[in-house]
Design an enzyme around this catalytic site. Structure first.
Site, PDB file in Angstrom:
ATOM      1  N   ARG A   1      45.204  34.095  31.460  1.00  0.00           N
ATOM      2  CA  ARG A   1      44.772  34.575  32.723  1.00  0.00           C
ATOM      3  C   ARG A   1      44.595  35.987  32.493  1.00  0.00           C
ATOM      4  O   ARG A   1      45.046  36.593  31.851  1.00  0.00           O
ATOM      5  CB  ARG A   1      45.791  33.903  33.599  1.00  0.00           C
ATOM      6  CG  ARG A   1      47.088  34.561  33.555  1.00  0.00           C
ATOM      7  CD  ARG A   1      47.830  35.962  34.384  1.00  0.00           C
ATOM      8  NE  ARG A   1      48.109  35.696  35.760  1.00  0.00           N
ATOM      9  CZ  ARG A   1      48.576  35.273  36.005  1.00  0.00           C
ATOM     10  NH1 ARG A   1      49.797  34.734  35.429  1.00  0.00           N
ATOM     11  NH2 ARG A   1      48.564  35.596  37.137  1.00  0.00           N
TER      12      ARG A   1
ATOM     13  N   CYS B   1      44.458  38.157  40.499  1.00  0.00           N
ATOM     14  CA  CYS B   1      44.454  37.621  39.692  1.00  0.00           C
ATOM     15  C   CYS B   1      43.636  36.834  39.017  1.00  0.00           C
ATOM     16  O   CYS B   1      42.628  36.134  40.166  1.00  0.00           O
ATOM     17  CB  CYS B   1      45.861  36.257  38.975  1.00  0.00           C
ATOM     18  SG  CYS B   1      47.533  38.182  38.800  1.00  0.00           S
TER      19      CYS B   1
ATOM     20  N   ASN C   1      48.803  35.355  43.156  1.00  0.00           N
ATOM     21  CA  ASN C   1      48.822  35.554  44.175  1.00  0.00           C
ATOM     22  C   ASN C   1      48.022  34.799  45.107  1.00  0.00           C
ATOM     23  O   ASN C   1      46.830  34.594  45.651  1.00  0.00           O
ATOM     24  CB  ASN C   1      48.510  36.863  44.343  1.00  0.00           C
ATOM     25  CG  ASN C   1      49.467  37.913  45.063  1.00  0.00           C
ATOM     26  OD1 ASN C   1      50.347  36.932  45.889  1.00  0.00           O
ATOM     27  ND2 ASN C   1      48.809  38.857  45.838  1.00  0.00           N
TER      28      ASN C   1
END
Length: 325
Positions: free
Chosen positions: A16, A2, A79
């Site tokens: 994002r 991400c 993550n």
């Protein structure tokens, strides 16, 4: 995988890319001020700031991937496998909060980044999953408002809260690496290239953009961090909301994953399933999905701030084309 970006223009623009090889039942969810926020170890919040973001509704509970509150504070989980650590037991003297509770806990009670800093001073992560079959995601977090950004990481070494002067976060390695890694790219520039290699030699630029030769182009977290930072730190201010929102999505596009460019160890395609931008200027959450480039907007209207019932909006994922004739 991400990329999160905080743009400190106007009242702030935050958002994002969510990069995955599958969907997780995500939808836009508005949590109003009187929806009860329940926690494993802490008292229920019956009154709090309203928030909006992308979430999976698990048993009626919003599991936010990212969200922003009505005061313009933003938070996203990214993550962080192999490094994230959430112990199953925490001393009673700390504010023990599970990873899936962290976004509502902070956004529900913090009106600024300074309040976030104070609240996190006594925080410790609690490694308890929501329920069986829904394990904890290994995350670290990007937190921002119009004044700046922070990165929160919880590893076996403890809880670390970093100042983020660049306003960008990706994934592994831990955040100090990304800050150090930027030192290797000090020579890059958005301006025309200068012949510093051999000033006496007849070297000339043969195309625009050569000042940034060496900017990474792959999709690894370290490369996306550098590329997102370069574009974000060189972006001009359009000076008005619609232009800032458009520019923000161009920043995200610069580090988006194209189907076929990244294949996971399981043989699946890693793609940018959605990109989003929250305008604190207008209280509007914008998003687009991989198969639908047209922006969809959900606003934090005055009427949606009050009340105790969640409001959810399924994603528009089909390609939406405007036909001129």
């Amino acid at each position: 995988m991400c990329t999160s970006i905080a743009l400190f223009q106007g009242a702030g623009y935050f958002g994002r890319n969510l990069d995955l090889d599958c969907n997780f039942g995500e939808q836009v969810v508005v949590t109003p001020r009187h929806f009860p926020l329940r926690f494993r170890r802490l008292p229920t919040m019956t009154e709090h700031y309203a928030m909006i973001g992308m979430a999976n509704l698990a048993d009626g509970v919003p599991m936010y991937a990212e969200a922003a509150n009505e005061k313009g504070v933003y938070m996203a989980g990214l993550n962080f496998p192999g490094n994230a650590w959430f112990p199953p037991e925490v001393s009673p003297r700390y504010d023990a909060v599970t990873p899936y509770e962290l976004i509502p806990w902070l956004l529900g009670s913090c009106a600024s980044l300074n309040e976030v800093r104070k609240k996190l001073a006594n925080f410790r992560p609690l490694g308890v999953s929501f329920r069986q079959g829904l394990p904890l995601a290994p995350l670290h977090w990007h937190i921002a408002d119009r004044t700046g950004a922070l990165v929160l990481e919880t590893t076996r070494d403890g809880v670390a809260l970093y100042e983020d002067p660049v306003g960008v976060l990706t994934n592994n390695p831990p955040f100090p690496f990304h800050q150090m890694n930027l030192n290797q790219y000090q020579g890059l520039s958005a301006r025309p290239v200068e012949n510093r290699f051999a000033p006496d030699a007849p070297l000339t630029a043969f195309g625009q953009g050569m000042g940034a030769i060496g900017l990474p182009g792959d999709s690894s977290p370290a490369s996306r961090y550098v590329k997102a930072a370069f574009h974000k730190l060189n972006t001009p201010d359009p000076g008005e909301d619609s232009g800032r929102v458009a520019q923000f999505f161009h920043l995200l596009d610069a580090v988006a994953m194209v189907r076929g460019s990244v294949i996971t160890p399981e043989g699946k395609y890693d793609i940018t399933t959605y990109a989003c931008c929250y305008s604190a200027e207008t209280g509007t959450y914008y998003y687009k999905t991989y198969d639908n480039n047209r922006l969809t907007a959900v606003r934090l209207r005055p009427g949606s701030l009050e009340g105790g019932e969640l409001r959810s909006y399924p994603l528009r994922t089909g390609q939406d084309v405007f036909f001129e004739n």
